[in-house]
Design an enzyme around this catalytic site. Structure first.
Site, PDB file in Angstrom:
ATOM      1  N   GLY A  41      40.986  38.162  40.854  1.00 47.22           N
ATOM      2  CA  GLY A  41      40.999  39.566  40.502  1.00 47.22           C
ATOM      3  C   GLY A  41      39.876  39.724  39.504  1.00 47.22           C
ATOM      4  N   CYS A  42      38.915  40.547  39.815  1.00 44.27           N
ATOM      5  CA  CYS A  42      37.780  40.657  38.913  1.00 44.27           C
ATOM      6  C   CYS A  42      38.202  41.376  37.652  1.00 44.27           C
ATOM      7  CB  CYS A  42      36.651  41.418  39.592  1.00 44.27           C
ATOM      8  SG  CYS A  42      36.013  40.484  40.968  1.00 44.27           S
ATOM      9  N   ILE A  43      37.729  40.865  36.527  1.00 49.93           N
ATOM     10  CA  ILE A  43      38.126  41.473  35.260  1.00 49.93           C
ATOM     11  C   ILE A  43      37.436  42.821  35.102  1.00 49.93           C
ATOM     12  CG2 ILE A  43      36.339  40.396  33.857  1.00 49.93           C
ATOM     13  CD1 ILE A  43      38.549  40.112  31.692  1.00 49.93           C
TER      14      ILE A  43
END
Lengths: 105, 425
Positions: free
Chosen positions: A103-105
């Site tokens: 999950g991209c920050i």
């Protein structure tokens, strides 16, 4: 980086066994990774998802989430969970020889 | 005549409009350059305030100001919804049929929440038992629901990634702990944080350093939960893998997508409507004269105001270079800087980029700080509150923030062995 030897090939993997170099992957390796993760045989439905996953990663640099996998891969979310119990996105990525989706920050 | 069009007058669009207006002030006065900013309404929302609003710390009127009043003279503001971008014709078509031609287009229309994409979320119980706080309406409705809440199961649920300000749902959980403690009913409230990720934070070092926060605050953590259905009538959250979690009050962070018109603009975005963007130059993939900025991009950087600010410094330079035919600077490194409220007047600060995990140390200066990285402190909390002033008076007008550079620096940071390992984002 840890390496893992599978089918007589040394592979660059992360701590959880995800391939770090997608070019080290091939179809027999996929079948082997699947077996080790509790999927004795990859059916055509499995392959549809694995190929979609891999293509998306190679063209966009990011693996799709479970939601877009369900919308775009041709296999709905219910079936995805039947094919890849527990975590379809993660498991399909592992079998497809691409890094663990984040999950991209 | 050089025509620059900017879509979206939020944090990113306003900042870049003002930076370009300052850079090309002479050309604007001579009418050889125009800067046109387009948005669908005239309400600029201070989005970090949405976190505080449900707890009564801010009121709605403290977080909204007119969009057109944040702009330097010389910028033309058009208030009209956008129908589509036609990249091959270099025009933007507005919903009233007008077409606006450009030489350079900057897409900065951010994200929106899509609660209707989750089965049952916007059905019965929406905004009475099921809330979002990423919109002013949602945050305000949630404020009233929290005030009336006398105990039970509070579930905070991140539906999918990417989301805007990835730490905000965590901060919400920490502030809820503080809020119910202050009201004297913390022992009657069960707080659960539910995430599709394999841990609470998106960055491994944060999970190592900050796991204690969940223990200390008695917040349950439910990992790898991919939300399938919200069943408000029976107070159940159901995952695709058939796990179920009961709730009395659900605070959801719905699926995010880009602006709707992106989907109607051929070649511009991905399947969620985020603009396909070069991670280092910010040029859009679909055409060299289109750039994207802030939350609107598909980049694996945080969707956060600090990122938009750092990108804007670089994009100003790259637009100027593009206009004179010079090569673009590939300088954006994914730099992000976030305060994390932890409740009880404490906050953390993290600073990182595409390649480097958040590290401990001091910020922005070595040793003296004054802010501490990855550690709770009252000064960090005051920094977060002071940021509202910085936002309206320095960030939106497009000024550089002293001592904070657009590229991340290692100054004051303590490297760890694993911390510089590249991550997929």
């Amino acid at each position: 980086m840890p390496t893992l030897t599978m089918l007589d090939t040394a592979l660059d993997v992360d701590a959880e066994g995800f391939l770090q170099n997608p070019e080290q992957w091939n179809e027999s390796l996929a079948a082997e990774i699947a077996r080790e993760n509790g999927i004795p045989e990859l059916t055509e439905r499995h392959w549809m998802v694995v190929r979609y996953m891999r293509d998306r990663y190679l063209t966009t640099g990011a693996a799709p989430s479970i939601r877009s996998l369900g919308k775009e891969s041709g296999v709905d979310i219910k079936e995805l969970y039947k094919l890849f119990p527990k975590g379809p996105a993660k498991l399909a990525a592992k079998i497809g020889g691409i890094p663990k989706p984040k999950g991209c920050i | 005549m050089t025509r620059i069009t900017i879509l979206g007058a939020g944090t990113a669009g306003t900042t870049i409009a003002n930076r370009l207006a300052r850079r090309f002030s002479r050309e604007l006065r001579a009418f050889t350059t125009t800067i046109t900013l387009i948005d669908q309404d005239n309400e600029h929302l201070y989005q970090p305030g949405l976190l505080f609003l449900p707890f009564g710390i801010y009121t709605p009127d403290q977080v909204v100001r007119p969009r057109d009043q944040q702009l330097l003279p010389g910028i033309e503001y058009i208030q009209q919804p956008i129908d589509r971008v036609e990249a091959d014709r270099d025009v933007v078509v507005l919903s009233d049929g007008r077409t606006i031609s450009h030489d350079v287009l900057i897409v900065a229309t951010g994200t929106r929440v899509l609660p209707e994409e989750t089965e049952g979320m916007t059905g019965q119980g929406w905004r009475t038992k099921v809330f979002d706080f990423y919109t002013l309406e949602g945050a305000t409705a949630l404020r009233d629901a929290l005030a009336a809440f006398e105990g039970g199961r509070l579930v905070i649920n991140v539906v999918d990634m990417p989301i805007k300000c990835p730490v905000a749902p965590l901060e919400f959980a920490f502030l809820a702990d503080w809020y119910f403690t202050k009201r004297g009913i913390r022992d009657k409230v069960d707080i659960t944080y539910v995430t599709p990720l394999d841990d609470a934070f998106t960055k491994p070092t944060c999970n190592q350093e900050l796991a204690h926060l969940f223990r200390d605050k008695h917040i349950r953590l439910e990992r790898e939960f991919n939300t399938g259905t919200v069943d408000a009538a029976n107070g159940r959250l159901v995952a695709y893998d058939e796990r179920e979690l009961p709730f009395d009050l659900l605070v959801a962070v719905p699926l995010h997508g880009g602006a709707e018109y992106v989907g109607r603009s051929k070649g511009l975005g991905d399947d969620l409507g985020f603009v396909l963007t070069d991670p280092h130059t910010l040029q859009a993939e679909c055409k060299p004269n289109i750039f994207a900025l802030g939350d609107a991009t598909n980049l694996p950087a945080s969707k956060a105001g600090s990122v938009a600010h750092f990108q804007a410094e670089l994009l100003e330079e790259n637009v100027a270079r593009y206009l004179v035919g010079k090569p673009l600077k590939p300088d954006f490194d994914g730099h992000s800087n976030c305060f994390i409220e932890t409740g009880f007047h404490q906050a953390l600060l993290i600073d990182f980029n595409y390649e480097t995990e958040p590290l401990s140390g001091t910020f922005p200066l070595p040793v003296v700080g004054p802010l501490r990285l990855l550690k709770e402190s009252r000064l960090n909390h005051l920094g977060k509150l002071a940021f509202r002033w910085v936002y309206w008076h320095m960030l939106l007008p497009g000024h550089d923030i002293p001592l904070v550079s657009p590229r991340m620096t290692m100054r004051g940071k303590r490297p760890t062995r694993s911390a510089s390992a590249p991550t997929a984002g």
